[in-house]
Design a protein around this motif. Structure first.
Motif, mmCIF file in Angstrom:
data_model
loop_
_atom_site.group_PDB
_atom_site.id
_atom_site.type_symbol
_atom_site.label_atom_id
_atom_site.label_comp_id
_atom_site.label_asym_id
_atom_site.label_seq_id
_atom_site.Cartn_x
_atom_site.Cartn_y
_atom_site.Cartn_z
ATOM 1 N N ALA A 262 100.677 38.678 39.626
ATOM 2 C CA ALA A 262 101.044 37.969 38.391
ATOM 3 C C ALA A 262 102.375 37.233 38.565
ATOM 4 O O ALA A 262 102.544 36.103 38.092
ATOM 5 C CB ALA A 262 101.138 38.958 37.224
ATOM 6 N N ALA A 263 103.304 37.857 39.265
ATOM 7 C CA ALA A 263 104.612 37.213 39.468
ATOM 8 C C ALA A 263 104.447 35.955 40.316
ATOM 9 O O ALA A 263 105.066 34.919 40.035
ATOM 10 C CB ALA A 263 105.571 38.191 40.147
ATOM 11 N N LEU A 288 95.644 42.216 45.788
ATOM 12 C CA LEU A 288 95.663 41.211 44.702
ATOM 13 C C LEU A 288 96.837 40.250 44.868
ATOM 14 O O LEU A 288 96.718 39.042 44.620
ATOM 15 C CB LEU A 288 95.735 41.899 43.331
ATOM 16 C CG LEU A 288 94.458 42.622 42.903
ATOM 17 C CD1 LEU A 288 94.666 43.313 41.548
ATOM 18 C CD2 LEU A 288 93.283 41.636 42.797
ATOM 19 N N GLU A 289 97.946 40.766 45.308
ATOM 20 C CA GLU A 289 99.106 39.900 45.530
ATOM 21 C C GLU A 289 98.847 38.956 46.702
ATOM 22 O O GLU A 289 99.225 37.786 46.690
ATOM 23 C CB GLU A 289 100.354 40.755 45.798
ATOM 24 C CG GLU A 289 101.628 39.931 45.811
ATOM 25 C CD GLU A 289 102.878 40.784 45.838
ATOM 26 O OE1 GLU A 289 102.941 41.719 46.659
ATOM 27 O OE2 GLU A 289 103.784 40.522 45.027
ATOM 28 N N SER A 290 98.157 39.483 47.703
ATOM 29 C CA SER A 290 97.813 38.665 48.863
ATOM 30 C C SER A 290 96.948 37.477 48.424
ATOM 31 O O SER A 290 97.157 36.342 48.868
ATOM 32 C CB SER A 290 97.066 39.546 49.868
ATOM 33 O OG SER A 290 96.718 38.798 50.987
ATOM 34 N N ARG A 291 95.997 37.745 47.527
ATOM 35 C CA ARG A 291 95.135 36.642 47.052
ATOM 36 C C ARG A 291 95.953 35.607 46.284
ATOM 37 O O ARG A 291 95.747 34.409 46.417
ATOM 38 C CB ARG A 291 94.016 37.199 46.161
ATOM 39 C CG ARG A 291 92.786 37.485 46.984
ATOM 40 C CD ARG A 291 91.685 38.069 46.151
ATOM 41 N NE ARG A 291 91.353 39.384 46.708
ATOM 42 C CZ ARG A 291 90.777 40.369 46.069
ATOM 43 N NH1 ARG A 291 90.436 40.236 44.801
ATOM 44 N NH2 ARG A 291 90.507 41.496 46.677
ATOM 45 N N ALA A 292 96.879 36.092 45.486
ATOM 46 C CA ALA A 292 97.726 35.156 44.725
ATOM 47 C C ALA A 292 98.560 34.294 45.687
ATOM 48 O O ALA A 292 98.748 33.093 45.455
ATOM 49 C CB ALA A 292 98.640 35.935 43.779
ATOM 50 N N LEU A 293 99.025 34.903 46.773
ATOM 51 C CA LEU A 293 99.816 34.133 47.748
ATOM 52 C C LEU A 293 98.944 33.089 48.444
ATOM 53 O O LEU A 293 99.369 31.973 48.689
ATOM 54 C CB LEU A 293 100.458 35.082 48.772
ATOM 55 C CG LEU A 293 101.612 35.927 48.207
ATOM 56 C CD1 LEU A 293 102.000 37.050 49.168
ATOM 57 C CD2 LEU A 293 102.830 35.053 47.888
ATOM 58 N N ARG A 294 97.684 33.469 48.712
ATOM 59 C CA ARG A 294 96.786 32.487 49.327
ATOM 60 C C ARG A 294 96.552 31.310 48.363
ATOM 61 O O ARG A 294 96.563 30.152 48.772
ATOM 62 C CB ARG A 294 95.457 33.151 49.687
ATOM 63 C CG ARG A 294 94.573 32.214 50.523
ATOM 64 C CD ARG A 294 93.115 32.488 50.269
ATOM 65 N NE ARG A 294 92.669 33.679 50.978
ATOM 66 C CZ ARG A 294 92.023 33.647 52.155
ATOM 67 N NH1 ARG A 294 91.764 32.500 52.728
ATOM 68 N NH2 ARG A 294 91.611 34.753 52.718
#
Ligand code: SIN
Length: 364
Positions: A262-263, A288-294
């Motif tokens: 989310a961040a 989930l954070e990894s996906r957001a970074l991608r």
């Protein structure tokens, strides 16, 4: 008579020797004292640029802290006069957390202008709050060109505290700038009798005078008699700020178990051009954070993988999110706040991750 004369001569000789034995050292003391009163005009010229911080604060822990100007700070260091011809500039008088990227640009340009306008300067001392000192110091290291040193210093204890470190740190900082062996070493941090490279210095304790450490070890010691350097920092060419009006937005994301990205999404929505991740271990983040970074990378945001461990390195070419995305850049052994500054400056040249990776490689 002859006997009396010889005895009188021996007495005179004894008295003369006694007087000489006592007076010669006294003459030396007098010479030293007069040397202190009239310092040599050959002393190196040093500019002190003051920005604020605890070194310029009283009542720091009272909740009613007051700032003092650099003139008053210098009153506690009269010995400086014997080391250098000091001039001062009150650039700001703020807590270090109030120093903004816009102020970095102004400060760097102001120092560059002073060095250009005053060829007689041996270099520049910057006084700064210690909380964010390492960030300003690294920005100056990356942007002030030339061999003349910049030394950033501060104090862990307020100007009216007990056992204060500010005057000693300032005195040492001026000595380091004034020492010709400091030329070519870029921006350095001088605290607690040590010289640290701006690239590597970090504040690792909230209150102690020995708060500053370096992940590559110190460059040298500030001994009472001399500055001893035992290592030289690496010095890639400085970034050229001439066309830069504003630094690109780059944020830091700190990872933790359960981080859901989310961040990351919020920072991309806020306009981040780059994100540095304080990942766990060698830069790992939850799925989930990894996906957001991608997603961020796909939108053109440059992602740099750093570590929250505080030491060790992440290879520049193989920085990755957990899913192995190849387009992120590793921070090397820069801590995340330093990697952010390098990324801000790299993005003034290119937003291609491969070009950014090349810049990061040059700074390892
Ligand atoms: C600051 O960083 O401005 C406050 C803390 C300090 O200077 O030590």
């Amino acid at each position: 008579m002859t006997c009396h004369t010889a005895a009188r001569d021996r007495t005179f000789a004894l008295m003369r020797n006694l007087l000489l034995t006592c007076l010669i050292p006294l003459a030396g003391v007098a010479a030293t004292a007069s040397a202190q009163q009239a310092p040599s005009p050959d002393r190196p010229a040093v500019l002190i640029v003051a920005t604020g911080g605890t070194i310029a604060s009283t009542n720091y822990y009272s909740g009613n802290s007051a700032k003092i100007g650099i003139g008053q700070v210098l009153e506690a260091v009269p010995a400086l006069d014997s080391v250098a011809r000091v001039s001062t500039q009150q650039f700001a008088n703020v807590a270090s957390t109030q120093v903004s990227p816009a102020m970095w640009l102004d400060l760097s340009r102001s120092i560059t202008d002073s060095l250009r306008a005053r060829p007689e300067l041996a270099g520049v001392v910057v006084t700064h709050g210690t909380d964010a000192l390492e960030e300003t110091a690294y920005f100056l290291d990356l942007t002030v060109a030339g061999p003349r040193p910049v030394v950033v210093t501060g104090a862990m204890r307020p100007a009216d505290g007990i056992g204060i470190d500010g005057p000693a740190n300032l005195y040492d900082a001026v000595r380091v700038v004034a020492d010709s062996a400091s030329r070519g070493r870029g921006t350095m941090v001088v605290m607690n009798d040590q010289v640290l490279a701006a690239r590597d210095a970090t504040k690792a304790n909230t209150t102690r005078p020995d708060a500053f450490v370096s992940n590559r070890g110190p460059l040298g010691n500030v001994d009472p008699e001399r500055i001893v350097f035992f290592s030289a920092p690496q010095r890639p060419p400085a970034f050229d700020l001439s066309g830069v009006t504003e630094l690109p937005r780059v944020d830091i994301v700190y990872t933790y178990l359960g981080a859901d990205g989310a961040a990351v999404d919020a920072l991309v929505a806020a306009g981040a051009k780059g994100i540095v991740v304080a990942g766990s271990g060698r830069g790992a983040v939850p799925p989930l954070e990894s996906r957001a970074l991608r997603r961020a990378v796909e939108q053109g945001v440059v992602v740099v993988s750093g570590s929250r461990t505080g030491s060790g390195s992440i290879p520049v070419g193989t920085g990755r999110t957990n899913d192995g995305s190849p387009r992120t850049v590793g921070a090397g052994d820069l801590n995340v706040q330093k990697a952010r500054i390098l990324l801000m400056l790299a993005l003034t040249q290119s937003s291609d991750p491969a070009a950014v990776a090349r810049i990061f490689s040059q700074h390892q």
